[in-house]
Design a protein around this motif. Structure first.
Motif, PDB file in Angstrom:
ATOM      1  N   MET A  69      63.576  76.680  52.018  1.00  0.00           N
ATOM      2  CA  MET A  69      63.491  75.785  53.178  1.00  0.00           C
ATOM      3  C   MET A  69      63.215  76.555  54.464  1.00  0.00           C
ATOM      4  N   VAL A  70      63.388  77.874  54.453  1.00  0.00           N
ATOM      5  CA  VAL A  70      63.162  78.658  55.677  1.00  0.00           C
ATOM      6  C   VAL A  70      61.707  78.622  56.120  1.00  0.00           C
ATOM      7  N   VAL A  71      60.785  78.211  55.223  1.00  0.00           N
ATOM      8  CA  VAL A  71      59.378  78.155  55.638  1.00  0.00           C
ATOM      9  C   VAL A  71      59.155  77.116  56.729  1.00  0.00           C
ATOM     10  N   PRO A 106      68.105  65.382  64.547  1.00  0.00           N
ATOM     11  CA  PRO A 106      67.475  65.926  63.338  1.00  0.00           C
ATOM     12  C   PRO A 106      67.121  64.834  62.338  1.00  0.00           C
ATOM     13  N   LEU A 107      65.989  65.025  61.653  1.00  0.00           N
ATOM     14  CA  LEU A 107      65.514  64.123  60.606  1.00  0.00           C
ATOM     15  C   LEU A 107      65.372  64.902  59.298  1.00  0.00           C
ATOM     16  N   LEU A 108      65.327  64.176  58.181  1.00  0.00           N
ATOM     17  CA  LEU A 108      65.048  64.820  56.903  1.00  0.00           C
ATOM     18  C   LEU A 108      63.621  65.372  56.914  1.00  0.00           C
ATOM     19  N   VAL A 109      63.462  66.574  56.400  1.00  0.00           N
ATOM     20  CA  VAL A 109      62.172  67.263  56.455  1.00  0.00           C
ATOM     21  C   VAL A 109      61.400  67.032  55.155  1.00  0.00           C
ATOM     22  N   PRO A 110      60.222  66.418  55.219  1.00  0.00           N
ATOM     23  CA  PRO A 110      59.375  66.282  54.024  1.00  0.00           C
ATOM     24  C   PRO A 110      58.515  67.526  53.841  1.00  0.00           C
ATOM     25  N   GLU A 111      57.892  67.612  52.682  1.00  0.00           N
ATOM     26  CA  GLU A 111      57.130  68.817  52.352  1.00  0.00           C
ATOM     27  C   GLU A 111      55.881  68.996  53.208  1.00  0.00           C
ATOM     28  N   GLN A 133      41.873  80.230  42.804  1.00  0.00           N
ATOM     29  CA  GLN A 133      40.889  81.161  42.256  1.00  0.00           C
ATOM     30  C   GLN A 133      40.902  81.189  40.728  1.00  0.00           C
ATOM     31  N   SER A 134      42.067  80.920  40.141  1.00  0.00           N
ATOM     32  CA  SER A 134      42.208  81.071  38.691  1.00  0.00           C
ATOM     33  C   SER A 134      42.232  79.746  37.939  1.00  0.00           C
ATOM     34  N   GLY A 135      42.425  78.630  38.654  1.00  0.00           N
ATOM     35  CA  GLY A 135      42.638  77.359  37.979  1.00  0.00           C
ATOM     36  C   GLY A 135      44.053  77.176  37.485  1.00  0.00           C
ATOM     37  N   GLY A 136      44.953  78.070  37.876  1.00  0.00           N
ATOM     38  CA  GLY A 136      46.348  77.980  37.473  1.00  0.00           C
ATOM     39  C   GLY A 136      47.093  76.885  38.214  1.00  0.00           C
ATOM     40  N   ALA A 137      48.339  76.698  37.831  1.00  0.00           N
ATOM     41  CA  ALA A 137      49.168  75.644  38.409  1.00  0.00           C
ATOM     42  C   ALA A 137      50.474  76.243  38.914  1.00  0.00           C
ATOM     43  N   VAL A 138      50.879  75.851  40.126  1.00  0.00           N
ATOM     44  CA  VAL A 138      52.077  76.400  40.749  1.00  0.00           C
ATOM     45  C   VAL A 138      52.981  75.273  41.245  1.00  0.00           C
ATOM     46  N   TRP A 139      54.250  75.332  40.844  1.00  0.00           N
ATOM     47  CA  TRP A 139      55.294  74.582  41.524  1.00  0.00           C
ATOM     48  C   TRP A 139      55.987  75.549  42.466  1.00  0.00           C
ATOM     49  N   ALA A 140      56.046  75.235  43.752  1.00  0.00           N
ATOM     50  CA  ALA A 140      56.830  76.009  44.724  1.00  0.00           C
ATOM     51  C   ALA A 140      58.087  75.202  45.024  1.00  0.00           C
ATOM     52  N   LEU A 141      59.221  75.697  44.564  1.00  0.00           N
ATOM     53  CA  LEU A 141      60.487  75.001  44.746  1.00  0.00           C
ATOM     54  C   LEU A 141      61.152  75.511  46.018  1.00  0.00           C
ATOM     55  N   ARG A 142      61.164  74.674  47.030  1.00  0.00           N
ATOM     56  CA  ARG A 142      61.748  75.078  48.319  1.00  0.00           C
ATOM     57  C   ARG A 142      63.248  74.813  48.295  1.00  0.00           C
ATOM     58  N   TYR A 143      63.970  75.857  47.886  1.00  0.00           N
ATOM     59  CA  TYR A 143      65.418  75.752  47.799  1.00  0.00           C
ATOM     60  C   TYR A 143      66.026  75.568  49.180  1.00  0.00           C
ATOM     61  N   HIS A 144      67.040  74.728  49.235  1.00  0.00           N
ATOM     62  CA  HIS A 144      67.849  74.665  50.448  1.00  0.00           C
ATOM     63  C   HIS A 144      69.076  75.557  50.236  1.00  0.00           C
ATOM     64  N   ASP A 188      46.030  74.436  42.157  1.00  0.00           N
ATOM     65  CA  ASP A 188      46.666  74.219  43.457  1.00  0.00           C
ATOM     66  C   ASP A 188      48.152  74.538  43.365  1.00  0.00           C
ATOM     67  N   LEU A 189      48.793  74.568  44.528  1.00  0.00           N
ATOM     68  CA  LEU A 189      50.238  74.744  44.639  1.00  0.00           C
ATOM     69  C   LEU A 189      50.857  73.425  45.078  1.00  0.00           C
ATOM     70  N   THR A 190      51.910  73.011  44.401  1.00  0.00           N
ATOM     71  CA  THR A 190      52.638  71.796  44.742  1.00  0.00           C
ATOM     72  C   THR A 190      54.046  72.183  45.158  1.00  0.00           C
ATOM     73  N   ALA A 191      54.405  71.906  46.399  1.00  0.00           N
ATOM     74  CA  ALA A 191      55.721  72.283  46.928  1.00  0.00           C
ATOM     75  C   ALA A 191      56.647  71.074  46.921  1.00  0.00           C
ATOM     76  N   VAL A 192      57.902  71.300  46.536  1.00  0.00           N
ATOM     77  CA  VAL A 192      58.909  70.246  46.569  1.00  0.00           C
ATOM     78  C   VAL A 192      60.224  70.815  47.091  1.00  0.00           C
ATOM     79  N   ASN A 193      60.937  69.997  47.858  1.00  0.00           N
ATOM     80  CA  ASN A 193      62.280  70.363  48.313  1.00  0.00           C
ATOM     81  C   ASN A 193      63.264  70.252  47.160  1.00  0.00           C
ATOM     82  N   ILE A 194      64.075  71.284  46.995  1.00  0.00           N
ATOM     83  CA  ILE A 194      65.158  71.247  46.014  1.00  0.00           C
ATOM     84  C   ILE A 194      66.463  71.237  46.806  1.00  0.00           C
ATOM     85  N   CYS A 195      67.048  70.049  46.884  1.00  0.00           N
ATOM     86  CA  CYS A 195      68.164  69.831  47.800  1.00  0.00           C
ATOM     87  C   CYS A 195      69.025  68.693  47.274  1.00  0.00           C
ATOM     88  N   SER A 196      70.137  68.455  47.933  1.00  0.00           N
ATOM     89  CA  SER A 196      71.002  67.348  47.537  1.00  0.00           C
ATOM     90  C   SER A 196      70.592  66.042  48.193  1.00  0.00           C
TER      91      SER A 196
END
Length: 349
Positions: free
Chosen positions: A117-119, A161-166, A193-204, A268-276
């Motif tokens: 989440m620091v990003v 403060p509001l909830l932060v979406p991706e 570049q590679s056609g690969g798949a990425v999940w970026a899990l944005r930990y809180h 592509d990269l798909t980012a999701v918040n991992i939070c409560s």
């Protein structure tokens, strides 16, 4: 599984094994995270390889055996001061680049990246006059006089403060945050570049058993509990009303397994918040933990860490939609257990 001996990585490995997978754990056992004792005993029957993500030759050997990579290895935490920057850049960014190169060469096209989440830097806010806004940076003179709430860039009104979406703006404020965003950019470029798949899990704010303790690189929950175990009051900066989303490590581990088992969009990269999805103040954390440890009440000391943010609380909706992830451990339950959870001794250097 890089960082497989660590706080989060080892829990992901346990859950992967329980789910029928065969994780191969790589970790360099950095003393600031693991102390001087070598591989921790909780690795149990996992296959463990001691080594570094900057070692391209070792990665090339390991890549012949795997069909996906779960990248947890990183130097974490707020750190001490800017002299930490070379270590953060080496382990977090150069290490990620070497890993991605090895994956491409071996034809491994699935990556789950531990982001943070620091990003986001400061979170998302509402201004009474200007609707949804990004906050102006806090200035030292405000902090020195106890004016901690961020202000609107246009009218200087205090913000809510509001909830932060991706899709919120990404504006890292610390060295650690900058390197985590760079990891996302590197992984996204690799995917395109590679056609690969990425999940970026944005930990809180992750907490739970196996956290490192007695180190400036530990999370705030660990710092508070370490103080309480010494018989000291937890020291709370600012006024204690700064908000975070505290999420239990077992929930984070489950999110990783869901991501490894769920197809991400290729290329592509798909980012999701991992939070409560349920924010709490740092002061609440200190009070609840002090009660659970039967220790002294927290001490509010004011001030703020350089480059720290006031509020960052997350919207969990996208992770629920794409991964079917919802946190299961409630704040009260998790903090009560954390009072007695086994932590790891690390070193300060």
């Amino acid at each position: 599984m890089t960082g497989g001996a660590g706080f989060i990585g080892s829990q992901v490995a346990d859950l992967l094994s329980e789910s029928g997978h065969e994780p191969v754990l790589l970790d360099n056992l950095l003393p600031t995270a693991h102390g001087p004792g070598g591989a921790p005993p909780y690795l149990g029957g996992h296959r463990f390889v001691e080594g570094d993500v900057t070692d391209g030759g070792l990665l090339a050997e390991l890549m012949t055996e795997v069909d996906a990579v779960c990248h947890q290895a990183a130097v974490v935490g707020h750190g001490v001061d800017p002299t930490d920057a070379p270590s953060y850049a080496l382990h977090n960014d150069y290490g990620t680049a070497v890993l991605l190169s090895a994956m491409y060469t071996a034809g491994v096209g699935r990556l789950v990246l531990a982001s943070s989440m620091v990003v986001y830097g400061e979170g998302r806010y509402a201004c009474p006059e200007h609707s949804t806004v990004t906050a102006a940076p806090r200035v030292p003179s405000d902090v020195d006089t106890g004016r901690y709430e961020p202000r609107c860039r246009d009218c200087q009104a205090e913000l809510t403060p509001l909830l932060v979406p991706e899709d919120a703006p990404l504006a890292p404020r610390s060295t650690y945050a900058a390197t985590k965003l760079a990891q996302e950019h590197l992984a996204g470029a690799w995917a395109r570049q590679s056609g690969g798949a990425v999940w970026a899990l944005r930990y809180h704010n992750v907490y739970g058993p196996r956290m490192p303790q007695n180190t400036p690189y530990a999370g705030v929950a660990s710092l508070f509990r370490s103080a309480l175990r010494r018989g000291e009051s937890p020291t709370v900066l600012e006024d204690g009303r700064q908000q975070r989303d505290f999420v239990h490590v077992r929930d984070v581990a489950r999110a990783n397994v869901l991501a490894l088992e769920s197809p991400a969009p290729e290329g592509d990269l798909t980012a999701v918040n991992i939070c409560s999805g349920h924010p709490h103040t740092v002061g609440e954390l200190a009070v609840e933990l002090a009660k659970a440890c039967a220790g002294p009440a927290p001490t509010i000391v004011g001030g703020a860490r350089p480059a720290d943010v006031r509020h960052v609380v997350a919207d969990p909706a996208l992770a629920r939609k794409l991964l079917g992830f919802e946190a299961r451990t409630g704040f009260a339950e998790g903090i009560a257990a954390f009072a007695n959870d086994p932590l790891r001794e690390a070193t300060t250097t």
